[in-house]
Design an enzyme around this catalytic site. Structure first.
Site, PDB file in Angstrom:
ATOM      1  N   THR A 175      35.835  66.528  43.357  1.00  0.00           N
ATOM      2  CA  THR A 175      35.087  65.614  42.493  1.00  0.00           C
ATOM      3  C   THR A 175      35.359  66.123  41.089  1.00  0.00           C
ATOM      4  O   THR A 175      35.748  67.280  40.929  1.00  0.00           O
ATOM      5  CB  THR A 175      33.572  65.703  42.813  1.00  0.00           C
ATOM      6  OG1 THR A 175      33.299  64.988  44.002  1.00  0.00           O
ATOM      7  CG2 THR A 175      32.687  65.148  41.710  1.00  0.00           C
ATOM      8  N   GLY A 229      28.642  66.063  49.964  1.00  0.00           N
ATOM      9  CA  GLY A 229      27.687  65.159  49.332  1.00  0.00           C
ATOM     10  C   GLY A 229      26.416  64.918  50.117  1.00  0.00           C
ATOM     11  O   GLY A 229      25.321  64.830  49.540  1.00  0.00           O
TER      12      GLY A 229
HETATM   13  N1  ASP Z   1      30.439  65.498  46.433  1.00  0.00           N
HETATM   14  C1  ASP Z   1      31.565  64.649  46.755  1.00  0.00           C
HETATM   15  C2  ASP Z   1      31.132  63.641  47.779  1.00  0.00           C
HETATM   16  O1  ASP Z   1      30.453  64.021  48.708  1.00  0.00           O
HETATM   17  C3  ASP Z   1      32.734  65.393  47.250  1.00  0.00           C
HETATM   18  C4  ASP Z   1      33.043  66.678  46.541  1.00  0.00           C
HETATM   19  O2  ASP Z   1      32.520  66.944  45.487  1.00  0.00           O
HETATM   20  O3  ASP Z   1      33.831  67.470  47.041  1.00  0.00           O
HETATM   21  O4  ASP Z   1      31.509  62.516  47.684  1.00  0.00           O
END
Ligand code: ASP
Length: 315
Positions: A175, A229
């Site tokens: 992200t 997430g």
């Molecule tokens: N937090 C993001 C999601 O769950 C993925 C990540 O940050 O690695 O979409």
């Protein structure tokens, strides 16, 4: 007063074995470029929100990061992106979920905040709204990368084999996010992601959910998260840091550390960047690494990937 910007480009089990020197310097260069883009806004007296958006856009445009160009694929081989922005003065926020089209999903989130009566728009309705906005669209091929396609095939194969091998976080998720405190003491946070490789179509992560993956409040902190997430949502990670500061009187670093540490045993692998109105920065993570960096008024970009000290940009 001074200003400060901190960014992340994703966290997880970033394996040194799969990291080549070229890739590593590519990540440092990408982080530096994002820091400089945000710094240019703040140095010109611009608001924290604009600085975080500029930094996030630089990483969305860079295929190394899982956001915008280079986003990961759903189990159906499609791209569904999530993004959010929030400013801390009035707690205004905007977010999009499950979109593919706007070159910079973070600008789509900003359009929702500034030009709709709503805070979060998803899927087809979001796209219909965004088509009325002055934002640049790209064809799906623009976002597509061989590396992410291969990561999807590896993940689908892993599942076919009964998920006996460990998932490789470095290719599975990620992200990008930025937090800033501007010269007026205003805070802001922006986050953008392709989500997790092989996610079910329609799955929405923490990034666009205000209080989970993104949060800003001048009275406490601005936070942008990265990690699994579902856990960041269930533990309301970003808002929890603000709550600990306001109700327990904890400092930013203690509150951020506690939230990230508590996420580890429940499977909430990841990390975050956070800033408060005094310009304190926290960048905790509970996994092997997190692409991260910070830049202050002097314009020196500091970046790191693993548990090493931040290093100054030598470029
Ligand atoms: N937090 C993001 C999601 O769950 C993925 C990540 O940050 O690695 O979409």
């Amino acid at each position: 007063m001074g200003f400060i910007l901190a960014i992340h480009g994703g966290a997880g089990t970033i394996r040194r074995a799969t990291m080549t020197p070229e890739l590593e310097s590519g990540y440092h260069a990408g982080l530096c470029a994002a820091l400089k883009a945000g710094h240019a806004v703040l140095a010109a007296g611009g608001p924290a929100l604009d600085a975080t958006i500029a930094a996030v856009m630089a990483m969305e445009d860079n295929p190394l990061f899982n956001a915008g160009r280079g986003a990961v694929y759903t189990s159906a081989g499609k791209l569904e992106m999530d993004a959010a922005v929030m400013e801390g003065r009035e707690r205004r926020a905007g977010a999009v979920a499950g979109i593919c089209g706007p070159r910079n999903p973070v600008l789509a989130a900003r359009a929702v905040m500034e030009h709709s009566d709503h805070e979060l728009l998803g899927g087809a309705g979001a796209m219909a709204f965004l088509n009325t906005q002055d934002i640049v669209f790209e064809a799906p091929e623009y976002f597509a990368t061989e590396r992410r396609w291969k990561a999807l095939q590896t993940e689908l194969e892993r599942r076919r084999m009964g998920a006996m091998t460990e998932a490789d976080d470095s290719t599975r998720h990620g992200t990008v996010g930025a937090v800033a405190c501007d010269a007026q003491g205003n805070l802001a946070a922006s986050t953008s992601t392709g989500g997790m490789t092989g996610k079910l179509p329609g799955r929405v992560g923490d990034s666009p959910q205000i209080g989970s993956g993104t949060f800003a409040d001048n009275g406490s902190c601005a936070v942008s998260c990265t990690g699994v997430g579902e856990l960041f949502v269930r533990y309301c990670a970003a808002h929890e840091i603000s709550a600990r500061m306001r109700f327990l009187g904890e400092g930013l670093e203690a509150a951020a550390d506690k939230v990230v540490t508590d996420l580890a045993p429940v499977g909430g692998n990841g990390g975050l960047v956070a800033v408060d109105a005094a310009g304190t920065v926290a960048m905790p993570f509970n996994c092997a690494g997190m692409y991260r960096g910070r830049i202050g008024e002097d314009g020196v970009a500091w970046t790191a990937i693993y548990r090493e000290e931040l290093r100054a940009d030598r470029g």
